[in-house]
Design an enzyme around this catalytic site. Structure first.
Site, PDB file in Angstrom:
ATOM      1  N   GLU A  26      -1.331  -8.536   5.230  1.00  0.00           N
ATOM      2  CA  GLU A  26      -1.223  -8.843   6.767  1.00  0.00           C
ATOM      3  C   GLU A  26      -2.596  -8.859   7.349  1.00  0.00           C
ATOM      4  O   GLU A  26      -2.996  -9.384   8.004  1.00  0.00           O
ATOM      5  CB  GLU A  26      -0.239  -7.773   7.352  1.00  0.00           C
ATOM      6  CG  GLU A  26      -0.830  -6.346   7.177  1.00  0.00           C
ATOM      7  CD  GLU A  26      -0.845  -5.470   6.158  1.00  0.00           C
ATOM      8  OE1 GLU A  26      -0.483  -6.022   5.040  1.00  0.00           O
ATOM      9  OE2 GLU A  26      -1.137  -4.548   5.970  1.00  0.00           O
ATOM     10  N   CYS A  76       0.924  -1.009  -0.092  1.00  0.00           N
ATOM     11  CA  CYS A  76       0.055   0.107  -0.135  1.00  0.00           C
ATOM     12  C   CYS A  76       0.758   1.306   0.023  1.00  0.00           C
ATOM     13  O   CYS A  76       1.509   1.469  -1.035  1.00  0.00           O
ATOM     14  CB  CYS A  76      -0.974  -0.001   1.263  1.00  0.00           C
ATOM     15  SG  CYS A  76      -2.502   0.988   0.943  1.00  0.00           S
ATOM     16  N   HIS A 113      -3.763  -5.513   0.968  1.00  0.00           N
ATOM     17  CA  HIS A 113      -3.012  -5.645   2.409  1.00  0.00           C
ATOM     18  C   HIS A 113      -2.961  -7.390   2.808  1.00  0.00           C
ATOM     19  O   HIS A 113      -3.855  -7.788   3.440  1.00  0.00           O
ATOM     20  CB  HIS A 113      -3.593  -4.946   3.520  1.00  0.00           C
ATOM     21  CG  HIS A 113      -3.486  -3.635   3.456  1.00  0.00           C
ATOM     22  ND1 HIS A 113      -2.363  -3.007   4.288  1.00  0.00           N
ATOM     23  CD2 HIS A 113      -3.968  -2.606   3.031  1.00  0.00           C
ATOM     24  CE1 HIS A 113      -2.384  -1.669   4.175  1.00  0.00           C
ATOM     25  NE2 HIS A 113      -3.461  -1.316   3.156  1.00  0.00           N
TER      26      HIS A 113
END
Lengths: 216, 84
Positions: free
Chosen positions: A194, A85, A192
């Protein structure tokens, strides 16, 4: 496997990335933006957030900090670098990957789960997926629309890593939302992983992005 | 000598400008029908330089290194003696 997570003023996805790297079996550690020497690390992740408030252009100010020279040395040492990002925006501003991630087509911040197609498995980050595998991850960005003057090169050199599957929420060129450099070791993605690293979050499709680096 | 610098940053021709499109649509909500809306960013500052050519060259460097993204931006620079 020591992985450095770069922190700029305004970075806010650093702790989630730390947790995902630990889940993947790595030894993450934080790095402040003015650290010049990153040679102790085997890989680097630049996490998401709003470094320097996204002022001027998202990632533009982080792109001229001392740690970037350390990242360029890491790239020369052929160690993997992942930008997520804001991290992807920073890598594009530095020019370590081609193109830009600019203002979304509808000038809105988009925060939603998306389906993505894995376009290449030649990078350490995507080597544990299958080519054309469809995975789920969240996006959360206002400046994620991908554009490049070198789209032919991206195809020829297999530099497209992720593309939106189905709907293209931000108007990215050819629905591209993740690219890599020619060597395939520097990867810039807008979604993302994560935030999709544990089933309890809604998907653990993203964990392999980190596992791919750890056993590289 | 002190110089006033002004940098005008435009998106390259053909680049989508979502901010401008949004402004145009918002004006339409107020019943103003406008066309060809574009936005320009202006950055101004004062700098010290031997002469205006040196000042100009320094500002070009600033544009290339930070102020603009050459993939999507064109820019124009104006240099004037400070205080004009």
């Amino acid at each position: 496997m020591k992985v450095g997570i770069i922190r700029f003023p305004g970075s806010n996805c650093d702790r989630d990335v730390f947790h995902a790297l630990e889940l993947a079996g790595g030894q993450p550690d934080y790095v402040w933006w003015n650290q010049r020497d990153l040679s102790q690390f085997d890989a680097i992740v630049i996490p998401g957030g709003f470094s320097y408030g996204d002022y001027l252009r998202a990632g533009s100010i982080a792109a001229i900090t001392p740690v970037i020279e350390g990242i360029k040395d890491i790239v020369k040492d052929e160690k993997p670098v992942l930008g997520i990002c804001n991290g992807a925006q920073i890598l594009a501003e530095v020019g370590l990957v081609p193109g830009v991630f600019t203002l979304n087509e509808k000038a809105q911040f988009i925060c939603e789960w998306v389906e993505l197609e894995v376009k290449t498995t030649r990078t350490p980050f995507t080597r544990m997926y299958h080519k054309k595998e469809v995975i789920k991850m969240p996006i959360a960005h206002a400046e994620g629309r991908y554009y490049t003057e070198y789209i032919d090169q991206l195809h020829d050199q297999d530099q497209i890593v992720l593309a939106f599957e189905g709907e293209n929420p931000n108007g990215s060129m050819e629905a591209i939302t993740g690219v890599c450099d020619q060597e395939g070791l520097v990867c810039a993605i807008m979604p993302h992983p994560e935030r999709a690293s544990e089933y309890i979050l809604g998907s653990d499709d993203g964990l392999k992005f980190f596992k791919g680096i750890i056993n590289y | 000598m002190k110089y006033d610098a002004q940098v005008e940053i435009n998106l390259k021709k053909g680049m989508l400008n979502p901010e401008a499109s949004t402004i145009q649509r918002a004006l339409a909500l107020l019943n103003y029908q406008v066309e060809d809306t574009s936005t320009i960013e202006i950055i101004k500052f004062t700098l010290e330089a031997e002469d205006s050519d040196v000042a100009h060259d320094e500002v070009v460097e600033m544009c290339e290194r930070l102020l603009c993204n050459p993939v999507i931006h064109d820019y124009q620079i104006q240099i004037n003696p400070a205080g004009d």
